[in-house]
Design a protein around this motif. Structure first.
Motif, PDB file in Angstrom:
ATOM      1  N   UNK A   2       0.744  -1.237  -0.023  1.00  0.00           N
ATOM      2  CA  UNK A   2       0.074   0.223  -0.077  1.00  0.00           C
ATOM      3  C   UNK A   2       0.680   1.237   0.063  1.00  0.00           C
ATOM      4  N   UNK A   3       0.615   2.160  -0.628  1.00  0.00           N
ATOM      5  CA  UNK A   3       1.233   3.702  -0.813  1.00  0.00           C
ATOM      6  C   UNK A   3       0.079   4.586   0.027  1.00  0.00           C
ATOM      7  N   UNK A   4       0.835   5.649   0.527  1.00  0.00           N
ATOM      8  CA  UNK A   4       0.188   6.775   1.044  1.00  0.00           C
ATOM      9  C   UNK A   4       0.760   8.071   0.821  1.00  0.00           C
ATOM     10  N   UNK A   5       0.209   9.104   0.892  1.00  0.00           N
ATOM     11  CA  UNK A   5       0.664  10.465   0.725  1.00  0.00           C
ATOM     12  C   UNK A   5       1.270  11.057   1.928  1.00  0.00           C
ATOM     13  N   UNK A   6       2.137  11.827   1.859  1.00  0.00           N
ATOM     14  CA  UNK A   6       2.422  12.808   2.983  1.00  0.00           C
ATOM     15  C   UNK A   6       2.881  14.148   2.540  1.00  0.00           C
ATOM     16  N   UNK A  45      -6.374   4.620  -7.584  1.00  0.00           N
ATOM     17  CA  UNK A  45      -6.202   6.224  -7.655  1.00  0.00           C
ATOM     18  C   UNK A  45      -4.672   6.454  -7.644  1.00  0.00           C
ATOM     19  N   UNK A  46      -3.911   5.445  -7.577  1.00  0.00           N
ATOM     20  CA  UNK A  46      -2.513   5.624  -7.313  1.00  0.00           C
ATOM     21  C   UNK A  46      -1.979   6.499  -8.497  1.00  0.00           C
ATOM     22  N   UNK A  53       2.132  14.284  -6.835  1.00  0.00           N
ATOM     23  CA  UNK A  53       3.585  14.415  -6.438  1.00  0.00           C
ATOM     24  C   UNK A  53       4.337  14.961  -7.472  1.00  0.00           C
ATOM     25  N   UNK A  54       4.190  14.510  -8.543  1.00  0.00           N
ATOM     26  CA  UNK A  54       5.323  14.977  -9.836  1.00  0.00           C
ATOM     27  C   UNK A  54       5.265  16.420 -10.197  1.00  0.00           C
ATOM     28  N   UNK A  62       4.790  13.571  -1.170  1.00  0.00           N
ATOM     29  CA  UNK A  62       5.575  12.371  -1.381  1.00  0.00           C
ATOM     30  C   UNK A  62       4.555  11.028  -1.320  1.00  0.00           C
ATOM     31  N   UNK A  63       4.983  10.163  -2.152  1.00  0.00           N
ATOM     32  CA  UNK A  63       4.002   9.179  -1.991  1.00  0.00           C
ATOM     33  C   UNK A  63       4.825   7.948  -1.599  1.00  0.00           C
TER      34      UNK A  63
END
Length: 75
Positions: A2-6, A45-46, A53-54, A62-63
Motif C-alpha cells: 500500500x502507498x500513502x501520501x504525505x 487512484x495511485x 506528487x510529480x 511524497x508518495x
C-alpha cells in the motif's frame, strides 16, 4: 504494498496544485495548505497520486509505503 501520501509542511508553500490534481484525497485548509487523507491510496487512484506528487512545484508531496499509520517516503 500500500502507498500513502504525505506532505512536508516546511517545504509546502500552499500553492494548492495537489488538491486540484487529486481532489479525491487532498483538500485545502483556510490558508491553502493541503489536508491529506491518511489512509493508503487505493490502487485505482495511485496514478492520480503520482501525478500530484510529480507536479508539486516545491517537491513537498511524497508518495511512499504506508506502514502502521505512517508513511515511509522514498528518497
Amino acid at each position: 504494498m500500500s502507498k500513502a501520501l504525505r506532505v512536508d509542511p516546511i517545504a509546502c508553500d500552499g500553492h494548492g496544485l495537489c488538491a486540484e490534481l487529486f481532489p479525491e484525497w487532498i483538500h485545502l485548509d483556510d490558508w491553502g495548505f493541503p489536508i491529506i487523507d491518511e489512509r493508503p491510496v487505493p490502487p485505482g487512484l495511485e496514478e492520480h497520486a503520482r501525478r500530484a506528487v510529480a507536479e508539486c512545484p516545491v517537491v513537498a508531496l511524497k508518495l511512499g509505503a504506508a506502514t502502521a499509520g505512517r508513511v515511509r517516503a522514498r528518497r
